[in-house]
Scaffold this motif. Structure first.
Motif, short mmCIF file in Angstrom:
data_model
loop_
_atom_site.label_atom_id
_atom_site.label_comp_id
_atom_site.label_asym_id
_atom_site.label_seq_id
_atom_site.Cartn_x
_atom_site.Cartn_y
_atom_site.Cartn_z
N LYS A 123 0.84 -1.21 0.00
CA LYS A 123 0.00 0.00 0.00
C LYS A 123 0.87 1.25 0.00
N LEU A 124 1.91 1.24 0.81
CA LEU A 124 2.80 2.40 0.88
C LEU A 124 3.40 2.68 -0.51
N TYR A 125 3.86 1.65 -1.17
CA TYR A 125 4.45 1.82 -2.50
C TYR A 125 3.41 2.37 -3.47
N ASN A 126 2.22 1.77 -3.50
CA ASN A 126 1.21 2.18 -4.48
C ASN A 126 0.71 3.60 -4.24
N LEU A 130 1.00 6.76 -6.74
CA LEU A 130 -0.12 7.61 -7.16
C LEU A 130 0.19 9.09 -6.91
N ASN A 131 0.89 9.38 -5.82
CA ASN A 131 1.27 10.76 -5.53
C ASN A 131 2.30 11.27 -6.55
N ARG A 132 3.14 10.35 -7.01
CA ARG A 132 4.21 10.71 -7.94
C ARG A 132 3.66 11.00 -9.33
N SER A 133 2.70 10.15 -9.75
CA SER A 133 2.23 10.25 -11.13
C SER A 133 0.84 9.60 -11.26
N THR A 134 -0.09 10.30 -11.87
CA THR A 134 -1.46 9.77 -12.01
C THR A 134 -1.49 8.74 -13.14
N PRO A 135 -2.03 7.54 -12.86
CA PRO A 135 -2.09 6.51 -13.91
C PRO A 135 -2.87 6.98 -15.14
N VAL A 136 -2.53 6.41 -16.27
CA VAL A 136 -3.18 6.75 -17.52
C VAL A 136 -4.69 6.54 -17.40
N GLY A 137 -5.47 7.56 -17.74
CA GLY A 137 -6.93 7.44 -17.75
C GLY A 137 -7.60 7.64 -16.41
N TRP A 138 -6.84 7.87 -15.35
CA TRP A 138 -7.45 8.07 -14.02
C TRP A 138 -7.78 9.54 -13.80
N THR A 139 -8.96 9.80 -13.27
CA THR A 139 -9.31 11.16 -12.86
C THR A 139 -8.77 11.37 -11.44
N GLU A 140 -8.70 12.63 -11.03
CA GLU A 140 -8.27 12.93 -9.66
C GLU A 140 -9.23 12.30 -8.64
N GLU A 141 -10.50 12.23 -9.03
CA GLU A 141 -11.51 11.63 -8.14
C GLU A 141 -11.22 10.14 -7.92
#
Ligand code: NDP
Ligand code: ZN
Length: 179
Positions: A123-126, A130-141
């Protein structure tokens, strides 16, 4: 018996071969193997974990969930104990996503200490990813929803490892997630 260092490297090599065609969901398409290696590094470097079975399971933790690897294969190569930990941290992909998410929250509570350690580092890694870079196609929500759900899992892992839990707490506070 094989020495521990060789066994750990054997796990890293096995995971690298199994994940060789996979990439993370970030825009850079980071090689997937960065994740299990990073999870293992969080355990040794931040969690202070030296239990080789935990490190082996961390290196292998997504092979069954995300590749054609079977638990039997893990048991044949790395023994019953490591296979048991991997089984505990593997989602049943035949279930609907919402059900899987719910079960992760419930299973966290009743997991073995070793499986809880792997879960915390995962969980810590993931969340850092997510804080480092938003996955492709993911909204901020969607990103925020993931943090909300992760907090529910982590709450059920409480009392397992202070440094990792502290690091997670700070991440949740930064996102203003109270419960
Ligand atoms: P997913 O399970 O689809 O994706 C997150 C998982 O992908 C992580 O747990 C991690 O698992 C892996 N992963 C790979 N690359 C990365 C990366 N760069 N950063 C972080 N994780 C990565 O996410 P969810 O289904 O949980 O989606 C989050 C929330 O969004 C859900 O709570 C759901 O309600 C909502 N949702 C919204 C959708 C939409 O808006 N279209 C669709 C689906 C869900 P591992 O450790 O195994 O690599
Ligand atoms: Zn993982």
């Amino acid at each position: 018996m094989e020495d521990m260092l060789s066994t750990v490297i054997k796990c890293a090599n096995f995971a690298a071969i199994k994940h060789k065609n996979q990439k993370r969901k970030d825009v850079e398409g980071t090689p997937y193997i960065n994740h299990p290696i990073g999870v293992s590094y969080i355990l040794t470097n931040e969690g202070g974990i030296t239990d080789p079975l935990v490190i082996q399971a961390a290196l292998l933790h997504d092979t069954v969930e995300d590749t054609d690897t079977t638990l039997q294969e893990i048991e044949d190569h790395f023994g019953e104990e490591v296979a048991g930990i991997v089984a505990e941290v593997t989602d049943d992909k035949s279930l609907a996503k919402a059900e899987r998410k719910k079960l992760q929250i419930e299973h966290a509570k009743n997991s073995s200490h070793r499986a809880k350690l792997v879960k915390l580092a995962d969980k810590l890694y993931n969340l850092r990813d997510l804080n480092r870079s938003t996955p492709v196609g993911w909204t901020e929500e969607r990103v925020q929803q993931y943090f909300v759900w992760a907090k529910k899992v982590v709450r059920n892992l409480a009392g397992t490892n202070e440094p990792m839990e502290k690091a997670l707490d700070i991440i949740f506070q930064e996102r203003n997630i109270s419960e």
